[in-house]
Design a protein around this motif. Structure first.
Motif, PDB file in Angstrom:
ATOM      1  N   ASP A   1      21.083 -65.550   4.327  1.00 56.66           N
ATOM      2  CA  ASP A   1      22.578 -64.867   3.930  1.00 56.66           C
ATOM      3  C   ASP A   1      23.605 -65.035   4.681  1.00 56.66           C
ATOM      4  OD1 ASP A   1      20.767 -64.760   1.550  1.00 56.66           O
ATOM      5  OD2 ASP A   1      20.148 -62.617   2.285  1.00 56.66           O
ATOM      6  N   THR A   2      24.755 -65.277   4.042  1.00 51.69           N
ATOM      7  CA  THR A   2      25.901 -65.014   4.933  1.00 51.69           C
ATOM      8  C   THR A   2      26.813 -63.840   4.761  1.00 51.69           C
ATOM      9  OG1 THR A   2      27.298 -66.558   3.540  1.00 51.69           O
ATOM     10  CG2 THR A   2      26.188 -67.332   5.336  1.00 51.69           C
ATOM     11  N   VAL A   3      27.545 -63.295   5.367  1.00 49.33           N
ATOM     12  CA  VAL A   3      28.623 -62.130   5.118  1.00 49.33           C
ATOM     13  C   VAL A   3      29.786 -63.022   4.629  1.00 49.33           C
ATOM     14  CG1 VAL A   3      29.866 -60.316   6.173  1.00 49.33           C
ATOM     15  CG2 VAL A   3      27.704 -60.723   6.892  1.00 49.33           C
ATOM     16  N   LEU A   4      30.112 -64.087   5.145  1.00 46.91           N
ATOM     17  CA  LEU A   4      31.567 -64.685   4.917  1.00 46.91           C
ATOM     18  C   LEU A   4      31.123 -65.804   3.811  1.00 46.91           C
ATOM     19  CD1 LEU A   4      33.383 -64.956   8.410  1.00 46.91           C
ATOM     20  CD2 LEU A   4      33.652 -63.376   6.491  1.00 46.91           C
ATOM     21  N   THR A   5      32.195 -66.138   3.048  1.00 44.14           N
ATOM     22  CA  THR A   5      32.083 -67.456   2.247  1.00 44.14           C
ATOM     23  C   THR A   5      33.021 -68.443   3.213  1.00 44.14           C
ATOM     24  OG1 THR A   5      34.237 -66.862   1.497  1.00 44.14           O
ATOM     25  CG2 THR A   5      32.365 -66.364   0.182  1.00 44.14           C
ATOM     26  N   PRO A   6      32.932 -69.702   2.761  1.00 41.25           N
ATOM     27  CA  PRO A   6      33.285 -70.952   3.983  1.00 41.25           C
ATOM     28  C   PRO A   6      34.867 -70.439   3.759  1.00 41.25           C
ATOM     29  CG  PRO A   6      31.644 -71.905   2.338  1.00 41.25           C
ATOM     30  CD  PRO A   6      31.891 -70.296   1.837  1.00 41.25           C
ATOM     31  N   GLU A   7      35.472 -70.303   2.350  1.00 44.06           N
ATOM     32  CA  GLU A   7      36.838 -70.140   2.578  1.00 44.06           C
ATOM     33  C   GLU A   7      37.234 -68.773   3.298  1.00 44.06           C
ATOM     34  OE1 GLU A   7      35.318 -71.987  -1.270  1.00 44.06           O
ATOM     35  OE2 GLU A   7      34.880 -70.288  -0.262  1.00 44.06           O
ATOM     36  N   GLU A   8      36.599 -67.932   3.203  1.00 49.12           N
ATOM     37  CA  GLU A   8      36.931 -66.729   4.351  1.00 49.12           C
ATOM     38  C   GLU A   8      36.860 -66.973   5.654  1.00 49.12           C
ATOM     39  OE1 GLU A   8      35.485 -62.961   1.293  1.00 49.12           O
ATOM     40  OE2 GLU A   8      34.069 -63.983   2.795  1.00 49.12           O
ATOM     41  N   ALA A   9      36.039 -67.971   6.035  1.00 55.70           N
ATOM     42  CA  ALA A   9      35.775 -68.122   7.548  1.00 55.70           C
ATOM     43  C   ALA A   9      36.853 -68.952   7.666  1.00 55.70           C
ATOM     44  CB  ALA A   9      34.568 -68.917   7.526  1.00 55.70           C
ATOM     45  N   ILE A  10      37.383 -69.876   6.977  1.00 51.11           N
ATOM     46  CA  ILE A  10      38.453 -70.822   7.457  1.00 51.11           C
ATOM     47  C   ILE A  10      39.819 -69.944   7.403  1.00 51.11           C
ATOM     48  CG2 ILE A  10      40.054 -72.633   6.369  1.00 51.11           C
ATOM     49  CD1 ILE A  10      37.298 -73.908   5.334  1.00 51.11           C
TER      50      ILE A  10
ATOM     51  N   ASN B   1      17.273 -60.688  25.474  1.00 47.60           N
ATOM     52  CA  ASN B   1      18.397 -60.208  25.386  1.00 47.60           C
ATOM     53  C   ASN B   1      19.696 -60.878  25.035  1.00 47.60           C
ATOM     54  OD1 ASN B   1      17.124 -57.656  25.711  1.00 47.60           O
ATOM     55  ND2 ASN B   1      17.700 -57.379  27.488  1.00 47.60           N
ATOM     56  N   ASP B   2      19.543 -61.977  24.838  1.00 51.58           N
ATOM     57  CA  ASP B   2      20.656 -63.113  24.504  1.00 51.58           C
ATOM     58  C   ASP B   2      21.456 -62.562  23.208  1.00 51.58           C
ATOM     59  OD1 ASP B   2      20.225 -64.415  26.817  1.00 51.58           O
ATOM     60  OD2 ASP B   2      19.737 -66.289  25.586  1.00 51.58           O
ATOM     61  N   ASP B   3      22.759 -62.467  23.183  1.00 52.78           N
ATOM     62  CA  ASP B   3      23.450 -62.126  21.703  1.00 52.78           C
ATOM     63  C   ASP B   3      23.393 -63.534  20.821  1.00 52.78           C
ATOM     64  OD1 ASP B   3      24.982 -61.292  19.948  1.00 52.78           O
ATOM     65  OD2 ASP B   3      26.821 -60.919  21.256  1.00 52.78           O
ATOM     66  N   ILE B   4      22.733 -63.524  19.997  1.00 50.24           N
ATOM     67  CA  ILE B   4      22.406 -64.499  19.032  1.00 50.24           C
ATOM     68  C   ILE B   4      22.605 -64.231  17.732  1.00 50.24           C
ATOM     69  CG2 ILE B   4      21.049 -66.536  18.173  1.00 50.24           C
ATOM     70  CD1 ILE B   4      19.564 -66.362  20.980  1.00 50.24           C
ATOM     71  N   ARG B   5      23.732 -64.801  17.049  1.00 51.06           N
ATOM     72  CA  ARG B   5      23.796 -64.381  15.537  1.00 51.06           C
ATOM     73  C   ARG B   5      24.579 -65.563  14.911  1.00 51.06           C
ATOM     74  NH1 ARG B   5      28.936 -61.142  16.977  1.00 51.06           N
ATOM     75  NH2 ARG B   5      28.589 -60.991  19.143  1.00 51.06           N
ATOM     76  N   PRO B   6      24.610 -65.491  13.684  1.00 53.87           N
ATOM     77  CA  PRO B   6      25.022 -66.722  12.735  1.00 53.87           C
ATOM     78  C   PRO B   6      26.675 -66.755  13.113  1.00 53.87           C
ATOM     79  CG  PRO B   6      23.685 -65.282  11.563  1.00 53.87           C
ATOM     80  CD  PRO B   6      23.744 -64.388  12.853  1.00 53.87           C
ATOM     81  N   ALA B   7      27.202 -67.906  13.022  1.00 51.15           N
ATOM     82  CA  ALA B   7      28.694 -68.178  13.143  1.00 51.15           C
ATOM     83  C   ALA B   7      29.078 -69.448  12.465  1.00 51.15           C
ATOM     84  CB  ALA B   7      28.895 -68.492  14.452  1.00 51.15           C
ATOM     85  N   TRP B   8      30.331 -69.505  11.941  1.00 53.84           N
ATOM     86  CA  TRP B   8      30.949 -70.553  11.297  1.00 53.84           C
ATOM     87  C   TRP B   8      31.615 -71.333  12.458  1.00 53.84           C
ATOM     88  CZ3 TRP B   8      30.276 -71.452   6.335  1.00 53.84           C
ATOM     89  CH2 TRP B   8      29.468 -70.479   5.376  1.00 53.84           C
ATOM     90  N   ARG B   9      31.492 -72.797  12.433  1.00 54.85           N
ATOM     91  CA  ARG B   9      32.340 -73.714  13.189  1.00 54.85           C
ATOM     92  C   ARG B   9      33.609 -74.291  12.374  1.00 54.85           C
ATOM     93  NH1 ARG B   9      29.102 -75.732  17.731  1.00 54.85           N
ATOM     94  NH2 ARG B   9      27.010 -74.550  17.876  1.00 54.85           N
ATOM     95  N   VAL B  10      34.768 -73.838  12.801  1.00 54.57           N
ATOM     96  CA  VAL B  10      35.899 -74.381  11.944  1.00 54.57           C
ATOM     97  C   VAL B  10      36.573 -75.519  12.989  1.00 54.57           C
ATOM     98  CG1 VAL B  10      38.034 -73.769  10.818  1.00 54.57           C
ATOM     99  CG2 VAL B  10      35.790 -72.177  10.641  1.00 54.57           C
ATOM    100  N   THR B  11      36.677 -76.523  12.649  1.00 53.20           N
ATOM    101  CA  THR B  11      37.476 -77.538  13.589  1.00 53.20           C
ATOM    102  C   THR B  11      39.045 -77.368  13.548  1.00 53.20           C
ATOM    103  OG1 THR B  11      35.785 -79.122  13.106  1.00 53.20           O
ATOM    104  CG2 THR B  11      37.835 -79.858  14.118  1.00 53.20           C
ATOM    105  N   VAL B  12      39.857 -77.719  14.602  1.00 52.79           N
ATOM    106  CA  VAL B  12      41.378 -77.740  14.703  1.00 52.79           C
ATOM    107  C   VAL B  12      41.397 -79.111  14.953  1.00 52.79           C
ATOM    108  CG1 VAL B  12      43.248 -76.936  15.750  1.00 52.79           C
ATOM    109  CG2 VAL B  12      41.281 -75.192  15.233  1.00 52.79           C
ATOM    110  N   ASP B  13      42.157 -79.871  14.198  1.00 55.36           N
ATOM    111  CA  ASP B  13      42.694 -80.999  14.273  1.00 55.36           C
ATOM    112  C   ASP B  13      43.707 -81.101  15.326  1.00 55.36           C
ATOM    113  OD1 ASP B  13      40.367 -82.044  12.673  1.00 55.36           O
ATOM    114  OD2 ASP B  13      41.640 -81.745  10.897  1.00 55.36           O
ATOM    115  N   LEU B  14      43.714 -81.821  16.384  1.00 55.84           N
ATOM    116  CA  LEU B  14      45.048 -82.217  17.304  1.00 55.84           C
ATOM    117  C   LEU B  14      45.662 -83.793  16.619  1.00 55.84           C
ATOM    118  CD1 LEU B  14      43.830 -80.929  20.437  1.00 55.84           C
ATOM    119  CD2 LEU B  14      45.609 -79.921  19.307  1.00 55.84           C
TER     120      LEU B  14
END
Length: 165
Positions: free
Chosen positions: A46-55, A95-108
């Protein structure tokens, strides 16, 4: 043996694996890898953010920090990492800090002096950009600045003396 058990091994224990044990480890790693690059339809948590919110969070951060490039707003190019490692505890890997994340690309834009795209890491739980990855997937520190120790080492002539001999 599970992948977590392999992670708890010391370097010496890991080096002493038999060929069969090492092949099993590689198989488990290969099976584990896709959960770090899931497309939207492949997400199993389950995610907290929607894809649009992450972007949108990535765009806001990008604008505030005045970073180069343009945030890729194509949802089909978005990746989700179910177990992104935000911090490693060298002493106790449990004790590593591991949690879900979105990967948003920035194009150069094409440029002979800059690398290609980079990625903003948006923590799903924190609803904020928590880091950046360069084109090779390596974490980028804030500003990628040199420390005083780095500059001292670079400016020292100890290494150049060896080349002159």
């Amino acid at each position: 043996m599970s992948l977590d058990e392999y992670k708890k091994m010391t370097d010496e224990e890991f080096k002493s694996l038999t060929d069969e044990e090492f092949e099993e480890y590689l198989k488990l790693k290969k099976e584990d890898f896709p959960r770090h690059y899931r497309k939207l339809g492949e997400i199993t948590v389950d995610t907290v953010l929607t894809p649009e919110e992450a972007i949108e969070i990535a765009k806001k951060y990008h604008q505030e920090k005045e970073l180069d490039g343009v945030v890729n707003e194509q949802i089909e190019d978005l990746f989700f990492d179910e177990a992104y490692t935000f911090k490693v505890d060298i002493i106790n890997r449990d004790n590593d800090d591991i949690r879900p994340a979105w990967r948003v690309t920035v194009d150069l834009p094409p440029n002979p002096f800059l690398f290609e795209d980079y990625t903003l890491i948006v923590s799903d739980r924190d609803e904020a950009v928590m880091g950046m990855l360069d084109v090779n997937g390596h974490p980028v520190s804030d500003g990628n600045e040199f420390t005083d120790e780095d500059i001292e080492y670079i400016m020292s002539d100890e290494d150049t003396e060896n080349y002159n001999e």
